[in-house]
Write an enzyme that holds these catalytic residues in place. Sequence first.
Site, PDB file in Angstrom:
ATOM      1  N   ASP A  47       0.893  -0.905  -0.025  1.00  0.00           N
ATOM      2  CA  ASP A  47       0.070   0.421  -0.132  1.00  0.00           C
ATOM      3  C   ASP A  47       1.341   1.049  -0.142  1.00  0.00           C
ATOM      4  O   ASP A  47       1.824   1.428   0.575  1.00  0.00           O
ATOM      5  CB  ASP A  47      -1.000  -0.298   1.332  1.00  0.00           C
ATOM      6  CG  ASP A  47      -1.505   1.190   1.324  1.00  0.00           C
ATOM      7  OD1 ASP A  47      -3.176   0.785   0.873  1.00  0.00           O
ATOM      8  OD2 ASP A  47      -1.633   1.831   1.821  1.00  0.00           O
ATOM      9  N   TYR A  52       3.388   9.952  -0.175  1.00  0.00           N
ATOM     10  CA  TYR A  52       4.180   9.335   0.188  1.00  0.00           C
ATOM     11  C   TYR A  52       5.812   8.914  -0.306  1.00  0.00           C
ATOM     12  O   TYR A  52       6.371   9.133   0.655  1.00  0.00           O
ATOM     13  CB  TYR A  52       3.930   7.823   0.830  1.00  0.00           C
ATOM     14  CG  TYR A  52       2.595   7.440   1.031  1.00  0.00           C
ATOM     15  CD1 TYR A  52       2.240   8.426   1.681  1.00  0.00           C
ATOM     16  CD2 TYR A  52       2.527   5.869   1.184  1.00  0.00           C
ATOM     17  CE1 TYR A  52       1.141   7.941   2.379  1.00  0.00           C
ATOM     18  CE2 TYR A  52       1.206   5.514   1.781  1.00  0.00           C
ATOM     19  CZ  TYR A  52       0.020   6.281   2.183  1.00  0.00           C
ATOM     20  OH  TYR A  52      -0.939   6.760   2.831  1.00  0.00           O
ATOM     21  N   LYS A  77      -2.646   6.097  -4.697  1.00  0.00           N
ATOM     22  CA  LYS A  77      -3.698   7.021  -4.262  1.00  0.00           C
ATOM     23  C   LYS A  77      -3.668   8.128  -4.832  1.00  0.00           C
ATOM     24  O   LYS A  77      -2.174   8.784  -5.020  1.00  0.00           O
ATOM     25  CB  LYS A  77      -4.183   6.954  -2.816  1.00  0.00           C
ATOM     26  CG  LYS A  77      -3.752   5.600  -2.001  1.00  0.00           C
ATOM     27  CD  LYS A  77      -4.126   5.828  -0.318  1.00  0.00           C
ATOM     28  CE  LYS A  77      -3.537   4.861   0.098  1.00  0.00           C
ATOM     29  NZ  LYS A  77      -2.488   4.436   1.047  1.00  0.00           N
ATOM     30  N   HIS A 110      -7.415   9.841  -2.129  1.00  0.00           N
ATOM     31  CA  HIS A 110      -6.385   9.748  -0.488  1.00  0.00           C
ATOM     32  C   HIS A 110      -7.833  10.454   0.122  1.00  0.00           C
ATOM     33  O   HIS A 110      -7.620   9.509   1.280  1.00  0.00           O
ATOM     34  CB  HIS A 110      -5.241  10.019  -0.985  1.00  0.00           C
ATOM     35  CG  HIS A 110      -4.075   9.583   0.067  1.00  0.00           C
ATOM     36  ND1 HIS A 110      -3.071   9.463  -0.410  1.00  0.00           N
ATOM     37  CD2 HIS A 110      -4.386   9.684   1.643  1.00  0.00           C
ATOM     38  CE1 HIS A 110      -2.314   9.427   0.596  1.00  0.00           C
ATOM     39  NE2 HIS A 110      -3.268   9.095   1.885  1.00  0.00           N
TER      40      HIS A 110
HETATM   41  N1  LIG Z   1      -4.546   6.107   3.846  1.00  0.00           N
HETATM   42  C1  LIG Z   1      -4.754   7.948   4.405  1.00  0.00           C
HETATM   43  O1  LIG Z   1      -4.994   8.260   4.972  1.00  0.00           O
HETATM   44  C2  LIG Z   1      -3.851   7.268   5.148  1.00  0.00           C
HETATM   45  C3  LIG Z   1      -3.266   7.395   6.614  1.00  0.00           C
HETATM   46  C4  LIG Z   1      -2.134   6.863   7.311  1.00  0.00           C
HETATM   47  C5  LIG Z   1      -1.917   5.511   7.318  1.00  0.00           C
HETATM   48  N2  LIG Z   1      -1.798   4.774   5.808  1.00  0.00           N
HETATM   49  C6  LIG Z   1      -1.699   3.757   5.661  1.00  0.00           C
HETATM   50  O2  LIG Z   1      -0.923   2.627   6.374  1.00  0.00           O
HETATM   51  C7  LIG Z   1      -0.083   2.645   6.539  1.00  0.00           C
HETATM   52  C8  LIG Z   1      -0.184   1.800   8.473  1.00  0.00           C
HETATM   53  O3  LIG Z   1      -0.283   2.306   9.356  1.00  0.00           O
HETATM   54  P1  LIG Z   1      -0.017   3.700   9.473  1.00  0.00           P
HETATM   55  O4  LIG Z   1       1.938   3.767   8.869  1.00  0.00           O
HETATM   56  O5  LIG Z   1       0.013   5.173   9.705  1.00  0.00           O
HETATM   57  O6  LIG Z   1       0.911   2.959  11.291  1.00  0.00           O
HETATM   58  P2  LIG Z   1       0.953   1.523  11.933  1.00  0.00           P
HETATM   59  O7  LIG Z   1       0.570   0.382  11.322  1.00  0.00           O
HETATM   60  O8  LIG Z   1      -0.355   0.795  12.440  1.00  0.00           O
HETATM   61  O9  LIG Z   1       2.652   1.788  12.579  1.00  0.00           O
HETATM   62  C9  LIG Z   1       3.102   1.907  12.114  1.00  0.00           C
HETATM   63  C10 LIG Z   1       3.945   2.350  12.949  1.00  0.00           C
HETATM   64  O10 LIG Z   1       4.612   0.760  14.867  1.00  0.00           O
HETATM   65  C11 LIG Z   1       5.798   0.459  14.581  1.00  0.00           C
HETATM   66  N3  LIG Z   1       5.629  -0.776  14.230  1.00  0.00           N
HETATM   67  C12 LIG Z   1       5.343  -1.944  13.329  1.00  0.00           C
HETATM   68  N4  LIG Z   1       5.165  -3.335  13.751  1.00  0.00           N
HETATM   69  C13 LIG Z   1       4.991  -3.540  15.066  1.00  0.00           C
HETATM   70  C14 LIG Z   1       5.468  -4.687  15.645  1.00  0.00           C
HETATM   71  N5  LIG Z   1       5.399  -5.667  15.931  1.00  0.00           N
HETATM   72  N6  LIG Z   1       5.781  -3.845  17.536  1.00  0.00           N
HETATM   73  C15 LIG Z   1       6.378  -2.173  17.745  1.00  0.00           C
HETATM   74  N7  LIG Z   1       6.133  -1.417  16.883  1.00  0.00           N
HETATM   75  C16 LIG Z   1       5.574  -1.785  15.756  1.00  0.00           C
HETATM   76  C17 LIG Z   1       6.690   1.038  13.389  1.00  0.00           C
HETATM   77  O11 LIG Z   1       7.826   1.275  14.115  1.00  0.00           O
HETATM   78  P3  LIG Z   1       9.140   0.691  12.969  1.00  0.00           P
HETATM   79  O12 LIG Z   1       8.651   1.691  11.594  1.00  0.00           O
HETATM   80  O13 LIG Z   1      10.589   1.633  13.614  1.00  0.00           O
HETATM   81  O14 LIG Z   1       9.323  -0.264  12.979  1.00  0.00           O
HETATM   82  C18 LIG Z   1       6.163   2.370  13.102  1.00  0.00           C
HETATM   83  O15 LIG Z   1       6.450   3.278  14.060  1.00  0.00           O
HETATM   84  C19 LIG Z   1       0.370   3.523   6.256  1.00  0.00           C
HETATM   85  O16 LIG Z   1       1.530   2.527   6.041  1.00  0.00           O
HETATM   86  C20 LIG Z   1       0.008   3.370   5.279  1.00  0.00           C
HETATM   87  O17 LIG Z   1      -0.080   2.505   3.765  1.00  0.00           O
HETATM   88  C21 LIG Z   1      -2.907   5.304   5.257  1.00  0.00           C
END
Ligand SMILES: NC(=O)c1ccc[n+]([C@@H]2O[C@H](COP(=O)([O-])OP(=O)(O)OC[C@H]3O[C@@H](n4cnc5c(N)ncnc54)[C@H](OP(=O)(O)O)[C@@H]3O)[C@@H](O)[C@H]2O)c1
Length: 283
Positions: A47, A52, A77, A110
């Site tokens: 994704d 990004y 997106k 998006h």
């Molecule tokens: N459509 C939208 O508006 C929108 C908005 C936000 C996100 N997204 C999508 O959703 C995806 C995921 O959301 P996100 O990146 O915001 O946050 P997330 O996946 O909820 O959390 C990522 C964070 O958690 C840490 N982490 C990951 N796995 C872990 C584990 N097993 N144990 C402890 N910490 C862990 C990562 O650290 P490290 O990387 O340092 O390991 C990073 O700091 C995004 O990458 C994107 O593709 C979409």
Amino acid sequence: MANTIPDIPLNDGNTIPQLGFGVFQIEPKDTVEAVRRALEIGYRHIDTAEMYGNEAEVGEAVRTSGLDRDEVFVTSKLNNGFHRPDDARAAFESTLSALKMERIDLFLIHWPLPTLYDGDFVSTWKVLEEFRREGRATSIGVSNFQVAHLERLAAEAEVVPAVNQIEVHPYFGNEEVRSYDRQHNILTQAWSPIAQGKVLDDPTVVDVAEQVGRTPAQVVLRWHVQRGDIVFPKSITPQRIEENFRIFDFELDDTAMERISGLDQGEAGRQGPNPNEFDYVPS
Ligand SMILES: NC(=O)c1ccc[n+]([C@@H]2O[C@H](COP(=O)([O-])OP(=O)(O)OC[C@H]3O[C@@H](n4cnc5c(N)ncnc54)[C@H](OP(=O)(O)O)[C@@H]3O)[C@@H](O)[C@H]2O)c1
């Protein structure tokens, strides 16, 4: 129990792997390695987004992975500055050319940006319908659409979005939008599924994790998939990328599911911006 990732049917006849890998906030210089690692572990769904800044690196990682293009489900997106139809067409060309792909599996608006462009996300959506007709986007969907936005699409557009990608995690269940999605055969994709790490120290989450002998991240991701949502946790840490992948070889019972669902704080639990107000346009 084998760790098999289910393919979930979309409303347009296609399918999507329920677990993917998110690349928000992965620096371009780190993206090829992170995505390559995810593909080696077995993720088959990435994704990304124009916003990004790492589409080219995602494309490179897929291309050099040794996998066929058709084995990996890729989402991107439309960025916020490109909602006008001609801009959306040009932005989509740029996305395909950055990815070096002839088609993308899923392309999303998006953000709805109801306070910009005279609130006209419907004409933007009609351009995504074009991409689907042309076969350059196999499926199309939206992100951060609230119920009112989805109702407008239902009234004024032809194609029902295949997915709605919204903020969902234990602190923000986003139930009203999830419920609309479910009733209208739109698949919910849960972004920030572990609230960017903020739910992992929660005593309830830690307790459930101890009871089932898994990590807090695994039980939260498992909670999402048992609710039927799509998730794509982000990590640049190899051990976490692997950990987040191992969520299909155990189950949470009803009590554990209810305990995690009980952490919902409603609107107060939202970590990201409210889509009704969000109007950020990258310069
Ligand atoms: N459509 C939208 O508006 C929108 C908005 C936000 C996100 N997204 C999508 O959703 C995806 C995921 O959301 P996100 O990146 O915001 O946050 P997330 O996946 O909820 O959390 C990522 C964070 O958690 C840490 N982490 C990951 N796995 C872990 C584990 N097993 N144990 C402890 N910490 C862990 C990562 O650290 P490290 O990387 O340092 O390991 C990073 O700091 C995004 O990458 C994107 O593709 C979409």
